[in-house]
Design a protein around this motif. Structure first.
Motif, PDB file in Angstrom:
ATOM      1  N   GLU A  58       0.839  -1.195   0.000  1.00  0.00           N
ATOM      2  CA  GLU A  58       0.000   0.000   0.000  1.00  0.00           C
ATOM      3  C   GLU A  58       0.881   1.255   0.000  1.00  0.00           C
ATOM      4  OE1 GLU A  58      -2.950  -0.428  -0.649  1.00  0.00           O
ATOM      5  OE2 GLU A  58      -3.408  -2.437   0.064  1.00  0.00           O
ATOM      6  N   MET A  59       0.301   2.360  -0.452  1.00  0.00           N
ATOM      7  CA  MET A  59       1.007   3.638  -0.458  1.00  0.00           C
ATOM      8  C   MET A  59       0.252   4.615   0.432  1.00  0.00           C
ATOM      9  SD  MET A  59       3.717   5.154  -1.573  1.00  0.00           S
ATOM     10  CE  MET A  59       4.236   4.253  -3.042  1.00  0.00           C
ATOM     11  N   LEU A  60       0.904   5.058   1.485  1.00  0.00           N
ATOM     12  CA  LEU A  60       0.292   5.956   2.462  1.00  0.00           C
ATOM     13  C   LEU A  60       0.731   7.388   2.204  1.00  0.00           C
ATOM     14  CD1 LEU A  60       1.041   3.863   5.687  1.00  0.00           C
ATOM     15  CD2 LEU A  60      -0.876   3.617   4.085  1.00  0.00           C
ATOM     16  N   GLN A  61      -0.209   8.288   2.302  1.00  0.00           N
ATOM     17  CA  GLN A  61       0.115   9.707   2.173  1.00  0.00           C
ATOM     18  C   GLN A  61       0.176  10.329   3.562  1.00  0.00           C
ATOM     19  OE1 GLN A  61      -1.563  12.140  -1.080  1.00  0.00           O
ATOM     20  NE2 GLN A  61      -2.422  13.420   0.539  1.00  0.00           N
ATOM     21  N   GLY A  62       1.097  11.245   3.737  1.00  0.00           N
ATOM     22  CA  GLY A  62       1.217  11.922   5.018  1.00  0.00           C
ATOM     23  C   GLY A  62       1.676  13.347   4.832  1.00  0.00           C
ATOM     24  N   LEU A  63       1.678  14.084   5.924  1.00  0.00           N
ATOM     25  CA  LEU A  63       2.220  15.436   5.930  1.00  0.00           C
ATOM     26  C   LEU A  63       3.381  15.465   6.919  1.00  0.00           C
ATOM     27  CD1 LEU A  63      -1.015  17.643   5.855  1.00  0.00           C
ATOM     28  CD2 LEU A  63       0.522  17.089   3.956  1.00  0.00           C
ATOM     29  N   TYR A  64       4.457  16.122   6.512  1.00  0.00           N
ATOM     30  CA  TYR A  64       5.687  16.095   7.298  1.00  0.00           C
ATOM     31  C   TYR A  64       6.249  17.503   7.444  1.00  0.00           C
ATOM     32  CZ  TYR A  64      10.600  15.062   8.416  1.00  0.00           C
ATOM     33  OH  TYR A  64      11.847  15.018   8.998  1.00  0.00           O
ATOM     34  N   SER A  65       6.501  17.877   8.684  1.00  0.00           N
ATOM     35  CA  SER A  65       7.158  19.134   9.006  1.00  0.00           C
ATOM     36  C   SER A  65       8.483  18.786   9.676  1.00  0.00           C
ATOM     37  CB  SER A  65       6.282  19.967   9.947  1.00  0.00           C
ATOM     38  OG  SER A  65       6.955  21.120  10.390  1.00  0.00           O
ATOM     39  N   GLN A  66       9.571  19.121   9.025  1.00  0.00           N
ATOM     40  CA  GLN A  66      10.883  18.719   9.528  1.00  0.00           C
ATOM     41  C   GLN A  66      11.348  19.619  10.661  1.00  0.00           C
ATOM     42  OE1 GLN A  66      13.780  18.169   6.474  1.00  0.00           O
ATOM     43  NE2 GLN A  66      15.465  17.748   7.885  1.00  0.00           N
ATOM     44  N   GLY A  67      11.900  19.001  11.699  1.00  0.00           N
ATOM     45  CA  GLY A  67      12.477  19.738  12.804  1.00  0.00           C
ATOM     46  C   GLY A  67      13.987  19.621  12.806  1.00  0.00           C
TER      47      GLY A  67
END
Length: 268
Positions: A58-67
């Motif tokens: 499966e391919m999951l979509q996400g949102l990422y904010s790098q710290g």
């Protein structure tokens, strides 16, 4: 129809109606448990859109904010009717402390392929942790909310998270469903019991439990039951004026940030 015949047929009609109800619940349970899976995709409202491949394709979509790499990064598993786009407020609050955030959309949820199930969501949790570990190169704090607490507990038991935050957690989905539907044979019907009670013993990392006293979706008693059997170190904070959907406030976000920053020097 005679009175006697009516009295004889009435129990049969009741049994048929009950079996019909059981059938409806059994075949519709995943639609009830994963209502957010029917939501339409939305444009990214914060962070970078990322994609995570799971071991089962499966391919999951996400949102990422790098710290910052020297700060722990938070991996978020949301509730059953939620979506990643709703957590811009958390990403922004963490970013003020240079802490990163990855919020992943479960399989079948907006932007991701597949259909949700307990096994699927647990697989998603591990895949998200491994992706973030490779991408961020920093220590990871797993944060689960509501249904997502079961994913968080499993992930922390299988991967070297440095800390775990459980927001509105449950002993198990099974126990919550049994309390809500005492007239149904829930244990026989439930496909996805999410037994956090059987997995929490493996979660040896520092744990922060957060729950609203007025929660009528996942009762405080369920979260307290999980807290009691969880191994040390652990801490529980109860918000007196909060329920299930209004638990996020400035005080709670402050507690989350304080917990994450206290783990900054911890190593898995």
């Amino acid at each position: 129809m005679s009175a006697i015949r009516y009295l004889l047929i009435l129990p049969l009609m009741a049994v048929i109606a009950y079996m019909a109800l059981v059938g409806v619940v059994y075949f519709s349970q995943r639609a009830l448990l994963y209502p957010g899976a029917t939501a339409a995709p939305e444009p990214a409202s914060w962070g970078e859109t990322v994609h995570v491949k799971t071991p089962d394709g499966e391919m999951l979509q996400g949102l990422y904010s790098q710290g910052d790499s020297d700060k722990p990064c938070v991996l978020l598993f949301f509730g059953n009717g939620d979506r990643v786009g709703n957590y811009g407020f958390l990403a922004q609050a963490l970013a003020t402390r240079r802490i990163g955030l990855l919020a992943i959309s479960y399989r079948g949820y907006p932007g991701s392929t597949g259909s949700p199930s307990e096994l699927g969501l647990l697989t998603d949790g591990i895949a998200a942790f491994d992706w973030l570990s490779a991408r961020a190169g920093s220590r990871i704090v797993v944060l689960g909310r509501s249904l997502g607490t079961g994913v968080a507990v499993n992930t922390a038991g299988e991967r070297p998270a440095v800390g775990v935050i459980l927001v509105s957690p449950y002993l198990s989905v099974l126990s919550v469903a049994q309390a809500r539907y005492p007239f149904l044979p829930v244990k026989l019907l439930l496909k996805d019991p999410f037994r956090s009670d059987l997995k929490i013993a493996k979660v040896r990392q520092p744990k922060l439990f957060l729950h609203g006293r007025l929660d009528d979706s996942i009762p405080l008693s369920s979260g307290q039951a999980l807290y009691r059997i969880a191994p040390e170190p652990k801490r529980m904070v109860i918000y007196d004026g909060a329920g299930h959907n209004d638990i996020w406030n400035g005080s709670m976000i402050g507690d989350v940030i304080q917990f994450v920053e206290a783990l900054q020097g911890n190593r898995p």
